[in-house]
Write an enzyme that holds these catalytic residues in place. Sequence first.
Site, mmCIF file in Angstrom:
data_model
loop_
_atom_site.group_PDB
_atom_site.id
_atom_site.type_symbol
_atom_site.label_atom_id
_atom_site.label_comp_id
_atom_site.label_asym_id
_atom_site.label_seq_id
_atom_site.Cartn_x
_atom_site.Cartn_y
_atom_site.Cartn_z
ATOM 1 N N VAL A 1 0.829 -1.210 0.000
ATOM 2 C CA VAL A 1 0.000 0.000 0.000
ATOM 3 C C VAL A 1 0.864 1.260 0.000
ATOM 4 C CG1 VAL A 1 -1.676 1.334 1.358
ATOM 5 C CG2 VAL A 1 -1.926 -1.135 1.149
ATOM 6 N N LYS B 1 15.571 -2.884 1.775
ATOM 7 C CA LYS B 1 14.448 -2.506 0.909
ATOM 8 C C LYS B 1 14.656 -1.100 0.342
ATOM 9 C CE LYS B 1 9.697 -3.831 1.735
ATOM 10 N NZ LYS B 1 8.589 -3.628 2.653
ATOM 11 N N ARG C 1 -6.627 -3.335 -5.510
ATOM 12 C CA ARG C 1 -6.479 -4.784 -5.627
ATOM 13 C C ARG C 1 -5.043 -5.083 -6.039
ATOM 14 N NH1 ARG C 1 -10.614 -5.576 -10.257
ATOM 15 N NH2 ARG C 1 -9.735 -3.522 -10.615
ATOM 16 N N LYS D 1 -14.119 0.799 5.073
ATOM 17 C CA LYS D 1 -13.074 -0.122 4.590
ATOM 18 C C LYS D 1 -13.419 -1.574 4.947
ATOM 19 C CE LYS D 1 -9.272 -2.012 3.356
ATOM 20 N NZ LYS D 1 -8.903 -2.174 1.968
ATOM 21 N N ALA E 1 -17.305 -18.452 -8.675
ATOM 22 C CA ALA E 1 -17.232 -19.511 -7.660
ATOM 23 C C ALA E 1 -15.906 -20.248 -7.757
ATOM 24 C CB ALA E 1 -18.388 -20.478 -7.863
ATOM 25 N N CYS F 1 -5.858 -9.563 2.575
ATOM 26 C CA CYS F 1 -6.907 -8.643 3.031
ATOM 27 C C CYS F 1 -8.193 -9.329 3.498
ATOM 28 C CB CYS F 1 -7.222 -7.653 1.921
ATOM 29 S SG CYS F 1 -5.754 -6.804 1.343
HETATM 30 C C1 UGA Z 1 -9.072 -6.819 -1.976
HETATM 31 C C2 UGA Z 1 -10.144 -5.824 -2.451
HETATM 32 O O1 UGA Z 1 -10.657 -6.252 -3.717
HETATM 33 C C3 UGA Z 1 -9.564 -4.414 -2.573
HETATM 34 O O2 UGA Z 1 -10.614 -3.495 -2.907
HETATM 35 C C4 UGA Z 1 -8.957 -4.007 -1.223
HETATM 36 O O3 UGA Z 1 -8.358 -2.734 -1.288
HETATM 37 C C5 UGA Z 1 -7.888 -5.006 -0.830
HETATM 38 O O4 UGA Z 1 -8.495 -6.324 -0.750
HETATM 39 C C6 UGA Z 1 -7.338 -4.589 0.500
HETATM 40 O O5 UGA Z 1 -8.083 -4.581 1.477
HETATM 41 O O6 UGA Z 1 -6.186 -4.133 0.549
HETATM 42 P P1 UGA Z 1 -7.091 -8.183 -3.145
HETATM 43 O O7 UGA Z 1 -6.905 -8.852 -1.819
HETATM 44 O O8 UGA Z 1 -5.916 -7.672 -3.879
HETATM 45 O O9 UGA Z 1 -8.074 -6.901 -2.980
HETATM 46 O O10 UGA Z 1 -7.782 -9.235 -4.082
HETATM 47 P P2 UGA Z 1 -9.156 -9.455 -4.860
HETATM 48 O O11 UGA Z 1 -8.920 -9.290 -6.307
HETATM 49 O O12 UGA Z 1 -10.252 -8.689 -4.267
HETATM 50 O O13 UGA Z 1 -9.374 -11.007 -4.576
HETATM 51 C C7 UGA Z 1 -9.419 -11.527 -3.243
HETATM 52 C C8 UGA Z 1 -9.649 -13.005 -3.261
HETATM 53 O O14 UGA Z 1 -10.989 -13.298 -3.657
HETATM 54 C C9 UGA Z 1 -8.749 -13.788 -4.228
HETATM 55 O O15 UGA Z 1 -8.300 -14.957 -3.584
HETATM 56 C C10 UGA Z 1 -9.666 -14.129 -5.383
HETATM 57 O O16 UGA Z 1 -9.278 -15.311 -6.045
HETATM 58 C C11 UGA Z 1 -10.990 -14.292 -4.662
HETATM 59 N N1 UGA Z 1 -12.172 -14.081 -5.526
HETATM 60 C C12 UGA Z 1 -12.404 -12.849 -6.068
HETATM 61 C C13 UGA Z 1 -13.056 -15.123 -5.752
HETATM 62 O O17 UGA Z 1 -12.864 -16.247 -5.258
HETATM 63 N N2 UGA Z 1 -14.160 -14.898 -6.540
HETATM 64 C C14 UGA Z 1 -14.416 -13.692 -7.103
HETATM 65 O O18 UGA Z 1 -15.443 -13.568 -7.794
HETATM 66 C C15 UGA Z 1 -13.524 -12.651 -6.861
#
Ligand code: UGA
Length: 438
Positions: free
Chosen positions: A13, A37, A155, A205, A253, A261
């Site tokens: 972040v 880093k 994301r 959030k 699914a 997160c």
């Molecule tokens: C997530 C949120 O989408 C962001 O908006 C947020 O800022 C971030 O967490 C955070 O709190 O910092 P991220 O963890 O990068 O982002 O990943 P996502 O793309 O949201 O996916 C999360 C998980 O859900 C992954 O394991 C993905 O495979 C899974 N997922 C996502 C599903 O199983 N099905 C879906 O339809 C979508």
Amino acid sequence: MTLRITVVGTGYVGLVTGVCLANSGHDVTCVDIDPVKIDLLRSGRSPIYEPGIEELLRTTLDRGTLRFATPNAGWRDLIGDVTFIAVGTPMSPSGAADLSQVRAAVSALCDAADRPFTLVMKSTVPPGTGATLTGRFLAAARHSIAYVSNPEFLREGKALEDWYHTDRIVIGADDPAAVMVMRALYEDIDSPIVVTDVASAETIKYASNAFLSTKISFINEIANLCDAVGADIDSVARGIGLDARIGPGFLRAGIGYGGSCFPKDTRALDFIATLNGYEFTLLKSVIDVNNRQRLLPVIHLARALPDLHARTVAVLGLAFKPDTDDVRESPAADIVPQLLEEGATVVTYDPVAAPIELPGARRAASVWDALEGASAAVIVTEWDEFIGLDWERVRSVMAAPGIVFDGRNCLDGATIEAAGLTYMAVGRRGAHRAHDRC
Ligand code: UGA
């Protein structure tokens, strides 16, 4: 307006925040206690895998709008007009967010401040944290420090896209002057801005991540039901997602959500609810469903292959999702030990993911190495490399019966079956079911 900005913490972040604000022309210093880093970043290399970040890092370093520093010489000269906190808030064993890094950073900044500034919380902290920090540290500082909660919604893998095309910017602050500063900071981003109090911003959030997690666990429950009644989850998800009130996003699914997160934030929200005397029943179920969903591949394979203990299983994908090297809370971390527990020989492969502790499993150097002699393959991460596999060749290297368990419903089952393999998925009609013996 060009602002002097400091970002404390160069994790995912913090780095994205620093680089993007520097790209907008602000004068940015990113601070981290890890000198290795900092040296890496100064040389224009990113410690995280994020599409586009390294290019932007080099551009802003060359332009002179971005600098990196350690706090070794003290915090005083590092404090910017706007100072962001972007340090980690990992999960502690109780499920609560561990705020020790946040407290240490806020305390150091408040002690060192020799003039007023705006302190912006980007780290994900539970509702109520801003009030606690303000009472404990900001109130004791020699100068006035305005506190702002400004949560991130990036994301992984799409962070730059999400920064510049965000659905909203949330600013939680009691001080109107601080709100004005924050508006100026984001003036080049075309997005609705929600201005509210600190506790509401903090809650937005957690509520956002909890809602998205709920959507995923909901569609996974429907997928399991599809398996039971012979319906098809792809059609069902499309059919419900076209309802504008539901929306098509986050209805894919599979074996559930992972990452740094959703698992952490849902548990922390449940913890904070309990702490405040509220039983968040729905959220507890969302977490339970996700924990169960991860074990689906093991349940399916154990039923389809009664001699699983004598088989080799290829686990394809260690990152929690594609386009990231992040293995935090990856479903593979639960699937692999459970397969080993069943006696299977496990070989893993991921094109990018960082090292992950999976004692007893071998990490292969290529997808073909992983598939060689495996009776089953589990797709944990929907990397393009797996989607584009030559399935005839896969069939020729795998051992019979050649089961492909598609944990992300990302493959074309018909092509896989046509190649002579057995296709299993989550709630997809036409795919083999858990009770089918191979
Ligand atoms: C997530 C949120 O989408 C962001 O908006 C947020 O800022 C971030 O967490 C955070 O709190 O910092 P991220 O963890 O990068 O982002 O990943 P996502 O793309 O949201 O996916 C999360 C998980 O859900 C992954 O394991 C993905 O495979 C899974 N997922 C996502 C599903 O199983 N099905 C879906 O339809 C979508």
